[in-house]
Design an enzyme around this catalytic site. Structure first.
Site, PDB file in Angstrom:
ATOM      1  N   ASP A 261       0.855 -49.471 -45.331  1.00 48.33           N
ATOM      2  CA  ASP A 261       1.026 -48.055 -44.974  1.00 48.33           C
ATOM      3  C   ASP A 261       1.035 -47.218 -46.252  1.00 48.33           C
ATOM      4  OD1 ASP A 261       1.889 -45.608 -43.665  1.00 48.33           O
ATOM      5  OD2 ASP A 261       2.557 -46.847 -42.003  1.00 48.33           O
TER       6      ASP A 261
ATOM      7  N   HIS B 144      -2.264 -46.742 -47.402  1.00 47.79           N
ATOM      8  CA  HIS B 144      -2.735 -45.446 -46.919  1.00 47.79           C
ATOM      9  C   HIS B 144      -2.733 -44.374 -48.004  1.00 47.79           C
ATOM     10  CE1 HIS B 144      -1.803 -46.529 -42.423  1.00 47.79           C
ATOM     11  NE2 HIS B 144      -2.563 -47.409 -43.035  1.00 47.79           N
TER      12      HIS B 144
END
Ligand SMILES: *[C@@H]1O[C@H](CO)[C@@H](O)[C@H](O)[C@H]1NC(C)=O
Ligand SMILES: *[C@@H]1O[C@H](CO)[C@@H](O)[C@H](O)[C@H]1NC(C)=O
Ligand SMILES: *[C@@H]1O[C@H](CO)[C@@H](O)[C@H](O)[C@H]1NC(C)=O
Length: 407
Positions: free
Chosen positions: A231, A254
């Site tokens: 993430d 991310h």
């Protein structure tokens, strides 16, 4: 030479001050978790020994205290909180050995915590060494929360590996954090933090495994570290200001994000500088994401000297953030974005839309500067920028951001 009374007193005072301070600086006491019964075989529950050691450290009358977690050992710790305020003026946790979380979810049954290890209310805490914190997250990832939030919270929300709450003058150096069930490090309500030369590693497909989350914290530096997760690499949340991020290598993950902001009331983020970072194979590069209907602002945010290698969506401003894409608010209110700089950015993208500045109609994004940004497609396709309600200018940039509206 004659000296006056007042000079004599001054000299005497200074001499005494030197003696007192040298005694104080020599006043360092070292504790070792082994002396409190820790075994370090990776099977024995070493938490009781660590808590006893912490009690001794925190209540020590010495001004500086070192807690040694010795090398060539693996300490199994159940979830716990190490709390201050403590008596010593500084505490140094020397992490030379490894620390491992329980490999069963039941260890969290009845635990009043969504974290594995929490450090709270401890000022002047240093955590350093080349030891590893292993969150054993693989037992949680298999049924982690999905973005549609249909899975029951308790089942899917794994614990954050390390939380630092209200720790002022915190320093973290050298350690490695792997396999967290959720975020690897959360800083919350901390002031004056320096994190450097750490490593964070979880697989790219592990859900919700942010690297470092910062919220409600000020004067934070995060430097020269490697973050590979599933993430956000680093996410800066509401209430944060004067945040400096440099020398970070991200990927997979991310990318570096401000937000998401505005989901929970009025939120502010200001004075964030991200520079000299490399993103490799990340889903986003650098982005600011805010929910519709939110309130507050994010301003004076700069991303400079960034290299992208095969990043999916390199540059994003998103005032319509709604990852689930269901029940998204249709609200004109938004967290205002202003004074956002993207400068000296070079690299490649997997998508052809390499810059996406999507801002709300009413609040919009103001004073955006895109300067010397050169992003091409990995596949050699023509690339382009897209804007909605984005105000600012661009210079020496490819693709040209012609869609920016003049201020
Ligand atoms: C910003 O934070 C750094 C420490 O990270 C500190 O040295 C500096 O003084 C802070 N700047 C302001 C304006 O507070
Ligand atoms: C940039 O970051 C790298 C680590 O990724 C570090 O080794 C280097 O010293 C940094 N350079 C500057 C100018 O800060
Ligand atoms: C750009 O961002 C907007 C807002 O989130 C989104 O709706 C749109 O799909 C994005 N464009 C691309 C090509 O991803």
């Amino acid at each position: 030479m004659m000296i006056s009374n007042s000079q004599f007193y001054l000299v005497t005072f200074l001499v005494l001050l030197c003696i007192v301070s040298s005694v104080r600086s020599a006043d360092i006491k070292t504790f070792n978790v082994i002396d409190f019964g820790a075994v370090g075989d990776g099977r024995t529950d070493d938490l009781p020994a660590f808590l006893k050691a912490w009690e001794a450290v925190c209540q020590s009358e010495s001004s500086r205290v070192i807690l040694v977690i010795p090398k060539r050992k693996k300490f199994l710790l159940k979830p716990s909180e190490f709390d201050g305020p403590c008596k010593p003026s500084s505490i140094h946790i020397q992490v030379s050995g490894n620390i491992i979380a329980p490999n069963s979810k039941s260890a969290w049954d009845g635990a009043a915590t969504n974290a594995w290890l929490t450090f709270a209310n401890i000022d002047h805490l240093t955590v350093n060494g080349n030891g590893v914190f292993d969150g054993q997250g693989h037992i949680w990832w298999s049924n982690a929360c999905t973005n549609d939030n249909t899975s029951p919270e308790t089942q899917c929300k794994g614990p954050t590996a390390l939380i630092f709450r209200r720790c002022d003058q915190l320093r973290v150096r050298g350690v490695t954090i792997i396999r967290s069930a959720r975020s690897h490090i959360i800083l919350t309500a901390c002031n004056e933090v320096s994190i450097a030369n750490i490593r964070i590693m979880s697989p790219g497909d592990s859900l919700n495994t942010d690297g470092i989350d910062v919220s409600g914290s000020t004067n934070v530096q995060i430097q020269n570290s490697l973050i590979a997760t599933g993430d956000d690499c680093i996410a800066i949340g509401g209430g944060s200001s004067n945040i400096s991020i440099s020398g970070i290598t991200c990927g997979p993950g991310h990318g570096i994000s401000i937000g998401s902001l505005g989901e929970g009331g009025f939120e502010v983020v200001e004075d964030v500088n991200v520079r000299n970072c490399t993103m490799k194979d990340t889903l986003a590069g650098v982005r600011i994401k805010t929910w519709q209907g939110g309130e507050g602002y994010a301003r004076r945010i700069a991303f400079e000297g960034i290299v992208f290698i095969a990043v999916n969506n390199p540059i994003i401003l998103d005032q319509f953030y709604c990852p689930s894409r269901v029940n998204c608010k249709k609200d004109t209110a938004a967290v205002a974005l202003s004074d956002i700089t993207f400068r000296g950015i070079l690299g490649t993208s997997l998508m052809d839309e390499v810059i996406n500045l999507s801002c709300s109609e009413t609040v919009g994004c103001k004073n955006i500067l895109v300067d010397r940004v050169y992003i091409s497609s990995v596949n050699g396709n023509p690339v382009h920028a897209k804007c909605i309600n984005a105000h600012g200018r661009y210079t020496h940039t490819s693709p040209a951001v012609k869609c920016l509206l003049l201020p």
